[in-house]
Enzyme design. Structure first.
Site, PDB file in Angstrom:
ATOM      1  N   GLU A 100       0.877  -1.179   0.000  1.00  0.00           N
ATOM      2  CA  GLU A 100       0.000   0.000   0.000  1.00  0.00           C
ATOM      3  C   GLU A 100       0.907   1.219   0.000  1.00  0.00           C
ATOM      4  O   GLU A 100       1.510   1.543   1.018  1.00  0.00           O
ATOM      5  CB  GLU A 100      -0.907   0.015   1.227  1.00  0.00           C
ATOM      6  CG  GLU A 100      -2.075  -0.922   1.144  1.00  0.00           C
ATOM      7  CD  GLU A 100      -1.873  -2.172   1.964  1.00  0.00           C
ATOM      8  OE1 GLU A 100      -1.692  -2.050   3.173  1.00  0.00           O
ATOM      9  OE2 GLU A 100      -1.854  -3.279   1.391  1.00  0.00           O
ATOM     10  N   CYS A 152      -1.945   9.230   2.851  1.00  0.00           N
ATOM     11  CA  CYS A 152      -1.818   8.701   1.483  1.00  0.00           C
ATOM     12  C   CYS A 152      -3.016   9.029   0.612  1.00  0.00           C
ATOM     13  O   CYS A 152      -2.882   9.192  -0.582  1.00  0.00           O
ATOM     14  CB  CYS A 152      -1.605   7.196   1.531  1.00  0.00           C
ATOM     15  SG  CYS A 152      -2.986   6.318   2.305  1.00  0.00           S
TER      16      CYS A 152
END
Ligand code: NAD
Length: 477
Positions: free
Chosen positions: A248, A282
């Site tokens: 990720e 993010c």
């Protein structure tokens, strides 16, 4: 100064190297703790422990394993204030957001505990009479979890909870910038009866200890949350043993504001998505595309809203919206990108520089107009409260600009037209799209990036599947 220890094979230990890592409070600049600077020997001991514990762990029922997740959730709730304070001190997250992270982490353990009686195998029709084809789902084995500094406590749970529930054991390494909450939690779970070696928390450098963990033949899967660069290095390191990776990584989320959008909702959502944890998330909104007919109005409202964003002490009684960036290195990176954008022709509507504060590494909430698609500030991840604004005339142009990106994590759109919303959801090439709201995922969803934003993903049913492998048995009777 607080001193934490690693948890390896059920024991709280210092590094075999005898060295330490000092952890700075980014807001005060003071050293708040030291943690062991683990080396390859610590990594090896932890991996051996995880390997040794795995057969007995998987032999238990899933509901038995889930009972430990529930105990972890209880421990977190019992210590929720202390954990939030530790989080604030190691990374300058404003206290209410730190509290949300801690509470969400407890819920996350409970959520995955609930999967014990839900995940299942399959029975497949055979081409032969008198035959059953059984598809079993079995744990991958020893997981190495590697965490970033931005949500250190929650991301720990994102890796530990599905590992344990499925019967995997884990060696988890937090970021050296934010190891405290993880190691404090390690100490708090002493006494819940978890068998030795099932969970190991080690601390050390990414390129040293992290690399060793990834390259080890004892490791069956690596789950990293971090930068694209670390992901690329891990793909290289994992090639040696063809180890499964789940990555990720970073993002550069576009927000598209169509002509018919409710501008107040768009402004509120984009500001919230950009300044949460000082822009260090993010899935933050990172570039805005606004229809030319509403550009002026949007810029006026958006700039005013960014000017109202407050920043300061993360523990202040009247909580500011943001606090310090994580360190000087990140602050300098943000500033260099803004300086370059200005040189390339971006116009600063507000902010555009380091903030003048007595302590901490603050950056002013910044709006950059007149940006173009080729600028670095539009193409590369900025981990700070900076947002470039671009414009478009036609639907196809907006979608093409949004999709023109090496990352593919999250995206958002603002429109009152259901057809535009559904069409954009079809046309956008990202792992997530938020419609008329801020970017923030749910634990029962699936957080997974396209392109350089990652491989595989986390959360929900599909996140659980990452930790399982299939075993098909053909049984003639
Ligand atoms: P980072 O890549 O610098 O570090 C992440 C972790 O990887 C650290 O624990 C580090 O020690 C380790 N590491 C670095 N190089 C390694 C190597 N070669 N081998 C093994 N381990 C290695 O990232 P960061 O600065 O801590 O975090 C910020 C980044 O994380 C941003 O790019 C952000 O977008 C991303 N992120 C992504 C998600 C997501 O869900 N997609 C969530 C949070 C953060």
């Amino acid at each position: 100064m607080k001193e934490y220890q690693q948890l390896i094979n059920g024991k709280y230990v210092n590094s075999q190297s005898g060295e330490w890592i000092e952890v700075e409070n980014p807001f005060t600049g003071k050293i708040v703790s030291r943690v062991p600077k683990g080396d390859n020997r610590d990594a090896e001991t932890a991996l051996q422990a995880a390997k040794g514990a795995q057969d007995a762990w998987v032999a238990r029922t899933a509901s038995d394993r889930a009972s430990y997740l529930k105990k972890m959730a209880e421990v977190i709730r019992k210590n929720r204030i202390e954990l939030a304070q530790i989080l604030v001190a190691e990374q300058a997250k404003v206290l209410p957001l730190a509290q949300v992270e801690v509470d969400f982490t407890a819920d996350y353990f409970d959520y995955y505990a609930g999967w014990a009686r839900i995940y299942e195998g399959e029975i497949i029709n055979s081409d032969r009479p008198n035959e059953n084809i059984f598809l079993f789902r079995k744990p991958i084995g020893v997981v190495v979890g590697i965490c970033p500094w931005n949500f250190p406590f929650f991301v720990m749970a994102r890796k530990v909870a599905p590992s344990l529930l499925t019967g995997c054991t884990i060696v988890l390494k937090p970021s050296s910038l934010t190891p405290n909450t993880t190691l404090a939690f390690a100490k708090m779970i002493d006494g819940i009866g978890l068998p030795d070696g099932v969970v190991n928390f080690v601390t050390g450098g990414g390129k040293t200890m992290g690399k060793y963990l990834v390259e080890s033949p004892l490791t069956d899967m690596v789950t990293l949350t971090g930068s694209v660069e670390a992901g690329q290095e891990i793909i290289t390191s994992s090639a040696k043993n063809v180890t499964k990776v789940s990555l990720e990584l970073g993002g550069k989320a576009p927000a598209i504001v169509f002509e018919d959008a409710d501008l107040d909702i768009a402004v509120k959502s984009i500001v919230a998505s950009r300044v949460i944890f000082s822009g260090q998330v993010c899935n933050c909104a990172e570039r805005v595309y606004v229809h030319k007919n509403v550009l002026d109005k949007f810029l006026e409202k958006f700039t005013a809203a960014m000017q109202e964003v407050t920043y300061g002490d993360p523990l202040a009684k009247h909580t500011p919206d943001m606090s310090s960036q994580i360190d000087k290195n990140q602050l300098d990176k943000i500033d260099a990108m803004v300086v370059k954008a200005k040189e390339e022709g971006a116009q600063v509507l507000t902010g555009g520089k380091k903030a003048d504060t007595p302590s901490g590494y603050f950056y002013e909430p910044t709006v950059l107009a007149g940006c173009t698609q080729d600028m670095e500030i539009v193409r590369k991840e900025v981990f700070g409260p900076v947002i470039p604004v671009l414009t478009f005339s036609e639907y196809d142009e907006a979608i093409a600009l949004a999709n023109d990106c090496e990352y593919g994590l999250t995206s958002s759109i603002f429109t009152k037209n259901i057809n535009t919303a559904l069409k954009a959801v079809k046309d956008l090439k990202f792992g997530e799209t938020y419609v008329n709201r801020e970017n923030f995922e749910a634990m029962q969803g699936f957080h997974a990036g396209w392109r350089k934003s990652g491989i595989g993903g986390a959360d929900g049913k599909h996140g659980l599947m990452e930790y399982l492998q299939t075993h098909v048995a053909y049984i003639q009777f």
